[in-house]
Design an enzyme around this catalytic site. Structure first.
Site, PDB file in Angstrom:
ATOM      1  N   ARG A   1       0.821  -1.223   0.000  1.00 21.43           N
ATOM      2  CA  ARG A   1       0.000   0.000   0.000  1.00 21.43           C
ATOM      3  C   ARG A   1       0.845   1.260   0.000  1.00 21.43           C
ATOM      4  O   ARG A   1       0.372   2.329  -0.330  1.00 21.43           O
ATOM      5  CB  ARG A   1      -0.911   0.037   1.225  1.00 21.43           C
ATOM      6  CG  ARG A   1      -1.882  -1.122   1.308  1.00 21.43           C
ATOM      7  CD  ARG A   1      -2.550  -1.163   2.650  1.00 21.43           C
ATOM      8  NE  ARG A   1      -1.524  -1.466   3.676  1.00 21.43           N
ATOM      9  CZ  ARG A   1      -1.739  -1.383   4.983  1.00 21.43           C
ATOM     10  NH1 ARG A   1      -2.904  -0.994   5.451  1.00 21.43           N
ATOM     11  NH2 ARG A   1      -0.773  -1.681   5.831  1.00 21.43           N
TER      12      ARG A   1
ATOM     13  N   GLN B   1       2.092  24.367  17.650  1.00 20.90           N
ATOM     14  CA  GLN B   1       1.748  25.030  16.400  1.00 20.90           C
ATOM     15  C   GLN B   1       2.411  24.276  15.256  1.00 20.90           C
ATOM     16  O   GLN B   1       3.531  23.789  15.393  1.00 20.90           O
ATOM     17  CB  GLN B   1       2.259  26.473  16.435  1.00 20.90           C
ATOM     18  CG  GLN B   1       1.941  27.289  15.209  1.00 20.90           C
ATOM     19  CD  GLN B   1       2.413  28.725  15.383  1.00 20.90           C
ATOM     20  OE1 GLN B   1       2.360  29.291  16.459  1.00 20.90           O
ATOM     21  NE2 GLN B   1       2.892  29.315  14.313  1.00 20.90           N
TER      22      GLN B   1
ATOM     23  N   ARG C   1      15.000  30.867   2.663  1.00 22.41           N
ATOM     24  CA  ARG C   1      14.251  31.424   3.797  1.00 22.41           C
ATOM     25  C   ARG C   1      15.153  31.303   5.012  1.00 22.41           C
ATOM     26  O   ARG C   1      15.600  30.225   5.361  1.00 22.41           O
ATOM     27  CB  ARG C   1      12.943  30.676   4.020  1.00 22.41           C
ATOM     28  CG  ARG C   1      11.941  30.899   2.896  1.00 22.41           C
ATOM     29  CD  ARG C   1      10.609  30.252   3.239  1.00 22.41           C
ATOM     30  NE  ARG C   1       9.685  30.300   2.137  1.00 22.41           N
ATOM     31  CZ  ARG C   1       8.612  31.081   2.104  1.00 22.41           C
ATOM     32  NH1 ARG C   1       8.338  31.896   3.088  1.00 22.41           N
ATOM     33  NH2 ARG C   1       7.800  31.024   1.057  1.00 22.41           N
TER      34      ARG C   1
ATOM     35  N   HIS D   1      16.377  32.594  10.569  1.00 17.57           N
ATOM     36  CA  HIS D   1      15.398  33.121  11.513  1.00 17.57           C
ATOM     37  C   HIS D   1      15.536  32.521  12.911  1.00 17.57           C
ATOM     38  O   HIS D   1      15.919  31.371  13.063  1.00 17.57           O
ATOM     39  CB  HIS D   1      13.975  32.812  11.023  1.00 17.57           C
ATOM     40  CG  HIS D   1      13.704  33.283   9.643  1.00 17.57           C
ATOM     41  ND1 HIS D   1      12.932  32.573   8.769  1.00 17.57           N
ATOM     42  CD2 HIS D   1      14.108  34.391   8.968  1.00 17.57           C
ATOM     43  CE1 HIS D   1      12.851  33.214   7.621  1.00 17.57           C
ATOM     44  NE2 HIS D   1      13.564  34.324   7.721  1.00 17.57           N
TER      45      HIS D   1
ATOM     46  N   LYS E   1      11.894  24.000  17.190  1.00 15.74           N
ATOM     47  CA  LYS E   1      11.212  23.625  15.948  1.00 15.74           C
ATOM     48  C   LYS E   1      11.639  22.224  15.526  1.00 15.74           C
ATOM     49  O   LYS E   1      12.798  21.852  15.678  1.00 15.74           O
ATOM     50  CB  LYS E   1      11.591  24.581  14.806  1.00 15.74           C
ATOM     51  CG  LYS E   1      11.312  26.029  15.067  1.00 15.74           C
ATOM     52  CD  LYS E   1      11.892  26.894  13.960  1.00 15.74           C
ATOM     53  CE  LYS E   1      11.729  28.363  14.287  1.00 15.74           C
ATOM     54  NZ  LYS E   1      12.392  29.212  13.326  1.00 15.74           N
TER      55      LYS E   1
ATOM     56  N   HIS F   1      17.580  29.338  12.134  1.00 13.17           N
ATOM     57  CA  HIS F   1      17.223  28.300  11.166  1.00 13.17           C
ATOM     58  C   HIS F   1      16.923  28.928   9.810  1.00 13.17           C
ATOM     59  O   HIS F   1      16.356  30.012   9.716  1.00 13.17           O
ATOM     60  CB  HIS F   1      15.981  27.548  11.646  1.00 13.17           C
ATOM     61  CG  HIS F   1      15.424  26.635  10.611  1.00 13.17           C
ATOM     62  ND1 HIS F   1      14.328  26.966   9.846  1.00 13.17           N
ATOM     63  CD2 HIS F   1      15.839  25.426  10.181  1.00 13.17           C
ATOM     64  CE1 HIS F   1      14.094  25.980   9.003  1.00 13.17           C
ATOM     65  NE2 HIS F   1      14.990  25.036   9.183  1.00 13.17           N
TER      66      HIS F   1
ATOM     67  N   TYR G   1       6.775  22.840   9.641  1.00 16.47           N
ATOM     68  CA  TYR G   1       7.354  23.175  10.933  1.00 16.47           C
ATOM     69  C   TYR G   1       6.378  22.763  12.031  1.00 16.47           C
ATOM     70  O   TYR G   1       5.199  23.104  11.968  1.00 16.47           O
ATOM     71  CB  TYR G   1       7.510  24.688  11.090  1.00 16.47           C
ATOM     72  CG  TYR G   1       8.500  25.377  10.211  1.00 16.47           C
ATOM     73  CD1 TYR G   1       9.675  25.875  10.753  1.00 16.47           C
ATOM     74  CD2 TYR G   1       8.259  25.594   8.862  1.00 16.47           C
ATOM     75  CE1 TYR G   1      10.594  26.566   9.968  1.00 16.47           C
ATOM     76  CE2 TYR G   1       9.165  26.277   8.070  1.00 16.47           C
ATOM     77  CZ  TYR G   1      10.320  26.759   8.634  1.00 16.47           C
ATOM     78  OH  TYR G   1      11.223  27.440   7.860  1.00 16.47           O
TER      79      TYR G   1
ATOM     80  N   ASP H   1      14.862  39.023   4.605  1.00 17.52           N
ATOM     81  CA  ASP H   1      15.970  38.072   4.754  1.00 17.52           C
ATOM     82  C   ASP H   1      17.252  38.627   4.144  1.00 17.52           C
ATOM     83  O   ASP H   1      18.336  38.447   4.696  1.00 17.52           O
ATOM     84  CB  ASP H   1      15.628  36.729   4.122  1.00 17.52           C
ATOM     85  CG  ASP H   1      14.619  35.934   4.940  1.00 17.52           C
ATOM     86  OD1 ASP H   1      14.280  36.348   6.068  1.00 17.52           O
ATOM     87  OD2 ASP H   1      14.160  34.887   4.439  1.00 17.52           O
TER      88      ASP H   1
END
Length: 176
Positions: free
Chosen positions: A23, A46, A59, A62, A72, A119, A132, A168
């Site tokens: 499967r 979150q 990205r 941060h 995270k 990160h 995340y 950024d």
């Protein structure tokens, strides 16, 4: 799940151990008990998604400074990304060092990023989605960052960014 410490204290490579049959596969992506047994007390509150249609989208880098620091668990659910963590904790023996992992929908690897570690990522394929799981919840107005090409870190990115946000691109060097 397999937890492998990286050269940065607290940054951990998390590998799933999927069960496969005709499967397809089934894999446990997060389990608070397994994380706690590995010495990582992480219960996300979150979940966020970063959708990136273009290859070489950058990205980062941060983080949220204390008292709003985040932990995270980052994974790719579609495509591939070069995921980077930079230690910004002055008291850490790995201060200013970085580590990276290739995350992909195929390898099911995740990177756990503790508080005090910046990160970021560079997509390696078009249509890359990065998921995340975060604790505590993101606090608007407290985001911070450092420049992706700061010479203090000398991150060996696999390619030059083709696309990044103005914010950024404008982050200062770490000691600026």
């Amino acid at each position: 799940m397999r937890f492998t410490p990286t050269e940065i204290a607290g940054v951990v490579r998390v590998e799933t151990q999927p069960h496969s049959d005709e499967r397809g596969l089934f894999a446990r992506m997060h389990c608070p008990e397994a994380f706690a047994a590995a010495g990582i007390p992480f219960e996300p509150v979150q979940t966020s998604l970063s959708r990136n249609p273009h290859i070489h989208t950058l990205r980062g880098m941060h983080y949220q400074p204390a008292p709003y620091g985040e932990t995270k668990l980052v994974r790719v659910t579609r495509g591939r990304a070069f995921d980077v963590a930079v230690d910004l904790r002055p008291a850490s023996p790995t201060y200013r060092r970085w580590t990276a992992a290739e995350l992909s929908a195929e390898n099911l690897v995740a990177l756990f990023i503790p508080e005090g570690v910046a990160h970021g990522f560079l997509t390696l394929e078009p249509d890359t989605d990065v998921l995340y799981q975060i604790a505590p919840a993101y606090r608007p107005g407290h985001a911070a960052g450092v420049r992706w090409d700061d010479p203090a870190f000398a991150i060996a990115w696999p390619a030059a960014p083709a696309l990044m946000s103005p914010a950024d691109a404008a982050y200062p060097d770490h000691d600026a």
